[in-house]
Design an enzyme around this catalytic site. Structure first.
Site, short mmCIF file in Angstrom:
data_model
loop_
_atom_site.label_atom_id
_atom_site.label_comp_id
_atom_site.label_asym_id
_atom_site.label_seq_id
_atom_site.Cartn_x
_atom_site.Cartn_y
_atom_site.Cartn_z
N ARG A 15 0.83 -1.21 0.00
CA ARG A 15 0.00 0.00 0.00
C ARG A 15 0.87 1.26 0.00
NH1 ARG A 15 -0.61 4.69 2.70
NH2 ARG A 15 -0.12 3.57 4.61
N ASP A 16 1.49 1.57 1.13
CA ASP A 16 2.28 2.80 1.22
C ASP A 16 3.46 2.74 0.24
OD1 ASP A 16 2.93 5.29 2.17
OD2 ASP A 16 3.31 4.67 4.23
N HIS A 217 5.37 4.71 12.68
CA HIS A 217 5.38 4.61 11.21
C HIS A 217 6.31 5.70 10.71
CE1 HIS A 217 2.96 4.12 7.30
NE2 HIS A 217 3.58 5.27 7.09
N HIS A 219 8.86 7.41 7.90
CA HIS A 219 9.49 7.49 6.58
C HIS A 219 10.94 7.89 6.85
CE1 HIS A 219 5.93 7.03 3.87
NE2 HIS A 219 5.34 7.15 5.04
N CYS A 250 4.20 9.55 0.07
CA CYS A 250 2.78 9.90 0.04
C CYS A 250 2.57 10.89 -1.09
CB CYS A 250 2.36 10.51 1.38
SG CYS A 250 0.65 11.08 1.35
N ASN A 259 9.44 4.58 3.06
CA ASN A 259 9.27 4.19 4.46
C ASN A 259 10.57 3.56 4.97
OD1 ASN A 259 6.50 4.01 3.17
ND2 ASN A 259 5.98 3.74 5.30
P1 HMG Z 1 -13.44 14.19 -2.49
O1 HMG Z 1 -13.08 14.60 -3.89
O2 HMG Z 1 -13.66 15.26 -1.49
O3 HMG Z 1 -14.69 13.19 -2.41
O4 HMG Z 1 -12.29 13.21 -2.00
P2 HMG Z 1 -15.99 13.00 -3.19
O5 HMG Z 1 -16.93 12.33 -2.25
O6 HMG Z 1 -16.42 14.30 -3.83
O7 HMG Z 1 -15.59 11.95 -4.33
C1 HMG Z 1 -14.80 12.26 -5.45
C2 HMG Z 1 -14.84 11.09 -6.42
O8 HMG Z 1 -14.21 9.94 -5.81
C3 HMG Z 1 -16.26 10.64 -6.74
O9 HMG Z 1 -16.22 10.09 -8.04
C4 HMG Z 1 -16.53 9.54 -5.76
O10 HMG Z 1 -17.47 8.60 -6.20
C5 HMG Z 1 -15.16 8.88 -5.66
P3 HMG Z 1 -16.89 10.87 -9.30
O11 HMG Z 1 -18.32 11.10 -8.91
O12 HMG Z 1 -16.13 12.19 -9.41
O13 HMG Z 1 -16.67 9.94 -10.44
N1 HMG Z 1 -14.94 8.25 -4.36
C6 HMG Z 1 -14.47 7.01 -4.20
N2 HMG Z 1 -14.11 6.06 -5.08
C7 HMG Z 1 -13.69 4.89 -4.58
N3 HMG Z 1 -13.56 4.64 -3.25
C8 HMG Z 1 -13.91 5.58 -2.34
C9 HMG Z 1 -14.39 6.82 -2.82
N4 HMG Z 1 -14.78 7.94 -2.19
C10 HMG Z 1 -15.13 8.81 -3.15
N5 HMG Z 1 -13.77 5.32 -1.04
C11 HMG Z 1 -11.54 11.37 -0.66
C12 HMG Z 1 -12.28 12.67 -0.68
C13 HMG Z 1 -11.32 11.01 0.79
C14 HMG Z 1 -12.37 10.30 -1.36
C15 HMG Z 1 -10.18 11.57 -1.40
O14 HMG Z 1 -9.56 12.67 -0.86
C16 HMG Z 1 -9.25 10.38 -1.28
O15 HMG Z 1 -9.54 9.31 -1.80
N6 HMG Z 1 -8.10 10.58 -0.61
C17 HMG Z 1 -7.15 9.50 -0.37
C18 HMG Z 1 -5.76 10.05 -0.34
C19 HMG Z 1 -4.79 8.93 -0.05
O16 HMG Z 1 -5.07 7.75 -0.25
N7 HMG Z 1 -3.56 9.32 0.43
C20 HMG Z 1 -2.53 8.37 0.73
C21 HMG Z 1 -2.81 7.53 1.94
S1 HMG Z 1 -2.46 8.36 3.47
C22 HMG Z 1 -0.77 8.11 3.73
O17 HMG Z 1 -0.08 7.65 2.86
C23 HMG Z 1 -0.20 8.41 5.09
C24 HMG Z 1 0.09 7.15 5.93
O18 HMG Z 1 0.99 6.28 5.25
C25 HMG Z 1 0.72 7.55 7.29
C26 HMG Z 1 1.87 8.54 7.13
O19 HMG Z 1 2.90 8.18 6.53
O20 HMG Z 1 1.70 9.66 7.59
C27 HMG Z 1 -1.20 6.37 6.21
MG MG Z 2 3.17 6.45 5.26
#
Ligand code: HMG
Ligand code: MG
Length: 321
Positions: A15-16, A217, A219, A250, A259
Site C-alpha cells: 500500500r504505502d 510509522h 518514513h 505519500c 518508508n
Molecule cells: P473528495 O473529492 O472530497 O470526495 O475526495 P468525493 O466524495 O467528492 O468523491 C470524489 C470522487 O471519488 C467521486 O467520483 C466519488 O465517487 C469517488 P466521481 O463522482 O467524481 O466519479 N470516491 C471514491 N471512489 C472509490 N472509493 C472511495 C471513494 N470515495 C469517493 N472510497 C476522498 C475525498 C477522501 C475520497 C479523497 O480525498 C481520497 O480518496 N483521498 C485519499 C488520499 C490517499 O489515499 N492518500 C494516501 C494515503 S495516506 C498516507 O499515505 C499516510 C500514511 O501512510 C501515514 C503517514 O505516513 O503519515 C497512512
Molecule cells: Mg506512510
C-alpha cells in the site's frame, strides 16, 4: 534498557510502498509480492486502499487484490503465523468501508492528520470533519466485526505547516482512539523526526493512551527512522510499520521519501534478540522481486549488504546456503 520480547511488524509495502509509483503495477505482481511477504513470515500486510481512484490511481485495483489475497489465505499451505494473517486496507469514508467489507476485509484503517493543511490536501476535509466521518466509518466496520486501526499523519512535522507540537498529536490521537481504534499508528509522513523529537512525542501520547495501543510509522527521508524506532522500543512500543525494500512516499506530501525498510528493521530486531517472526533472507527475496519489477535496487541497506555478501561468497558456500 528493557525492550519488548516480540515486535509486530506491519508491512505496508503493497500500500504505502506502491501508492506513489507512477506506473500501475499489475495485480498479478502485487498478489505475488504479498504471497512472498506471507512466506517470509509477515503476519500483518496492508494490501491496499479503498480510496478514490482519481486521487490515488495505483490503488484502484484494491478490491481485486484483497479478494485474491483472501482466497489465497484459504488455500495457504505454508506456515501460518500464531495469530493468523491480517490484511488491513485503508478506508477514507463510508463508501470505502462498504467496498472493503464486501471484498472480505477483516481490518480497515482510517487515516487522519494532525495539521489542517495536510488533512485538506490528503482527504479534502478539515480535522473535525474527518473525525466526524471516521466516527461513522468505524461504527460500520465494528458493527460488521471488522477491526479498526487509526493512522495519524505529520506527527513529527508537516510539509505545509512545519513543526508540530507533541500535545497537538496527543489530543487528536486520543479522539481517534475513542472512535474504537484498537491501535493508533503515529506517522512521520515526511521523515523529519529525530530521536529527541520522537521521545517527546511518545511521552505526550503515552500520557493519554496505553503504550500497547501505539504503533510507529517512520518514513526515512533524513535517515533517522531506525534511530527513532529504537526510541519507540525503549518506551515499550511493540508495533512498527515498515515497507519492503524501503519503497514508499505519500502523493500528498512533497519530498516524502520511502518508508523505513522492513529488511533494515528485521536486521535491527534480529541483532537485538527481539522476535519478529520474519525470515530476513526470504524478506530480501520479496524486496528483490518487487524491485526487479520496478527496475531499481532495494533502498534497504541490509538487503544491499546481504546481496553483496552473497554475490561475493565462493560458489561452494552459495550451494551449501
Ligand atoms: P473528495 O473529492 O472530497 O470526495 O475526495 P468525493 O466524495 O467528492 O468523491 C470524489 C470522487 O471519488 C467521486 O467520483 C466519488 O465517487 C469517488 P466521481 O463522482 O467524481 O466519479 N470516491 C471514491 N471512489 C472509490 N472509493 C472511495 C471513494 N470515495 C469517493 N472510497 C476522498 C475525498 C477522501 C475520497 C479523497 O480525498 C481520497 O480518496 N483521498 C485519499 C488520499 C490517499 O489515499 N492518500 C494516501 C494515503 S495516506 C498516507 O499515505 C499516510 C500514511 O501512510 C501515514 C503517514 O505516513 O503519515 C497512512
Ligand atoms: Mg506512510
Amino acid at each position: 534498557m528493557t525492550l519488548p520480547d516480540r515486535v509486530k511488524l506491519v508491512e505496508v509495502g503493497p500500500r504505502d510502498g506502491l501508492q506513489n509509483e507512477a506506473a500501475v503495477v499489475p495485480i498479478d505482481i502485487k498478489v505475488a509480492l504479498i504471497e512472498k511477504l506471507m512466506a517470509a513470515g509477515l503476519a500483518v500486510i496492508e494490501v491496499g486502499a479503498f480510496v478514490s481512484p482519481k486521487w490515488v490511481p495505483q490503488m484502484a485495483d484494491s478490491t481485486e487484490v484483497l479478494r485474491r489475497v483472501v482466497a489465497k489465505q484459504d488455500q495457504w499451505t505454508g506456515a501460518v503465523p500464531p495469530s493468523g494473517f491480517q490484511f488491513p486496507v485503508l478506508v477514507p469514508n463510508e463508501r470505502g468501508v462498504r467496498d472493503a467489507l464486501s471484498a472480505g476485509a477483516k481490518e480497515v484503517a482510517i487515516f487522519g492528520a494532525v495539521t489542517e493543511s495536510f488533512s485538506r490536501k490528503n482527504i479534502n476535509c478539515s480535522i473535525d470533519e474527518s473525525l466526524q466521518r471516521f466516527e461513522a466509518v468505524a461504527a460500520s466496520a465494528l458493527a460488521a466485526g471488522c477491526r479498526v486501526r487509526g493512522y495519524l499523519s505529520c506527527v513529527l512535522g508537516c510539509p505545509y505547516e512545519g513543526e508540530v507540537g507533541p500535545e497537538v498529536v496527543a489530543r487528536v490521537a486520543e479522539r481517534l482512539y475513542r472512535l474504537g481504534c484498537y491501535e493508533i499508528s503515529l506517522g512521520d509522513t515526511i521523515g523529519v523526526g529525530t530521536p529527541g523529537k520522537t521521545r517527546a512525542l511518545l511521552d505526550a501520547v503515552a500520557a493519554v493512551l496505553p503504550v500497547s495501543a501505539l504503533a510507529v510509522h517512520f518514513h526515512d527521508t533524513y535517515g533517522q527512522a531506525l534511530a527513532n524506532v529504537m526510541v519507540g522500543l525503549e518506551r515499550g512500543v511493540a508495533t512498527v510499520d515498515a515497507s519492503v525494500a524501503g519503497l514508499g512516499g505519500c502523493p500528498y506530501a512533497r519530498g516524502a521519501s520511502g518508508n523505513l525498510a522492513s529488511e533494515d528493521l528485521v536486521y535491527l530486531l534480529d541483532g537485538l534478540g527481539v522476535d519478529s517472526g520474519v525470515d530476513l533472507s526470504m524478506l530480501c527475496e520479496a524486496g528483490q522481486f518487487i524491485c526487479d519489477h520496478l527496475g531499481r535496487p532495494p533502498a534497504s541497506k541490509a538487503a544491499q549488504a546481504l546481496a553483496a555478501r552473497s554475490a561475493a561468497a565462493p560458489k561452494s558456500a552459495q550451494k551449501r546456503a
